[in-house]
Write a protein that holds these residues in place. Sequence first.
Motif: not given
Lengths: 352, 276
Positions: B148-159, B187-198
């Motif tokens: 599970l990975y989250g960043a501030r914006t799509p631009t801030d995603l590494v790799y 894609g998804n918008v929201g903080l990392v913990p919201m991915l747990f349910s998915k």
Amino acid sequence: MSRALKLQKSRWPEWVAALQRTAAVIAPVRLHGEDVAFERITSPSEITLDFDNTADPPKRFLFPQVEPLLRYRRNGGYAVEPVYDEEPRVFFAIRCCDVSAVRFFDFTLGAQDLPDSYYTARRAGTALIALACHEPCQSCFCVCADTGPFLPPGGGYDIQLTDLGGEHYLAEVDTDKGEALVAAAAELFAPASDDDLAQRRALEEASEKRFPSEPRLYFAASSRKVSLDTAEAELWQRMARWCVACGGCTHICPTCYCFNVTDAQRNGDGLRSRRWDSCQYAGLTREASGHNPRPEQSDRVKRRVFHKISYQYVARDGMQGCVGCGRCTRICPGLRLGLPEVGEAIRRAEWK
Amino acid sequence: MEKRPNIYLPEIARIVEVRDETPDTKTFVFRFRDDQFHDSFAWRPGQFVELSVFGLGEAPFGFASSPTRKESFDITIRAVGALTRALHAMGTGDEVGIRGPLGNHFPFDDVQGRNILFIGGGIGLPPLRSLIHNMLDERDKFGEITILYGARTPTDLVYKEELKEWEQRSDVKFIVTVDRSEPGWEGNVGLVPMLFSKADIKPDGTTAYICGPPVMIRFVIQDLVSMGFAEENIISTLERHMKCGVGKCNHCCIGHKYVCRDGPVFSYKQMKGLLE
């Protein structure tokens, strides 16, 4: 190993002169005014043995305030080489608390699972001739720290001198290094008698009795509270109001060894050095992001005491980080934040 | 003079490649100048190095690549201060000093057969990537792997390219989110913990590895604990200002532990016991 010899008092300068032939001698020297400090001497006549303790500890001769670590050069690619100081040296007339502090450094900087090669190189060439204390000095509490006024065999000295009161010093030789120091002028020494040893024991007892009842630090009680984090949080905040974050207590402390590392360079050639730092400075823990995990001075005062006397650090480093020299009390601008005062406040749970 | 082990002496490494990740973050690919030294250099994911930019000093950085890929090693660095900005101005062939590997490493052998959950935030993904690569290279030793990975914006995603590969792999569950969307992001918008349910996480039999900003780590740990994760199966890293990297200078202590020597990897159970 331990054997006892006698040295005629009037002849110690001859011994020091003999030691100077193979090593730098670092000994107490009276500076302008009243302060006595360890200095590298050029002649035995510079030495004073009439002192309670030196104003600052001798740690700067083993762990300099600014110490070069690496030299690097850029000539196409980089070349890096360490800068070692291996000059042989003898500390002459170092007090028992300061001997204990060197022992503490042996546990921390010198720890054999990860030795600091700069410290161990310098330490390997260093011998310690201790001078036991007949009189406690202002603010000292070595009896509470179990680091004086006399040291037992294995206490960290190579030779311990005791002024027997008459014509002689007793010289207890405890190590091979100590034997070599005696061998430098063997004709000055004679075997000590049982009476001399009895006299030494009597002097130690008398000396311990002369320690004032204040300041006294009940390490066990304050250490328990600090170790379990049960000292009242309010105390740290009150202490912090007295603290001006000058770092004096840590710089003057014979066991403090926090350091920072900096580069200085010109035209691609440079020197990497370490220099003393202090847990009392906000910058010690400030991160590149600006976040500081110890944001308040009260966090930093607490930190210092924790590192000095918590069980956790005693277990980690082999001994307590306070040797009872009392210099922190003397250097504090408010005369309040020395370890005896702070420790006592923690024990009593009050800071007025 | 005899040669003695010196814990402060860096080896010279060369930058062999620089990859832009985000506007302020680059991945540097290093190789030691001395081939023999390079071949003998061994590290584990979670460990770090002290990297020298001569003239500016040293700073600690975690490995971003796996020891199973030994030809070189990656370090992903955001420009935040003088040293990192100087590094960002460097290019292929430039030399730095590298001291390491330092610190402990992520549990690897002890978690074989278990499910693995990675939770990365922003610039916290690089140290996890070292372990992710390592585990993917020894894929059959582990159960389900979820990232599970989250960043501030799509631009801030590494790799970014690699994330697409992870998304396509059938043996990895990869879900990404951003705090704030940008045009073109579906894609998804929201903080990392919201991915747990998915993600359909099974607390029993799973070890979680977390790396990211402190505030994210704090909330993620709370969520994992309430999901039923045992404290010793929640693994994260601590960050502190470090100078020596070997437990001498005292900059990074928490209680009587040194982040540089006893860490930087700690289980939540260990972290809770750190006292100061």
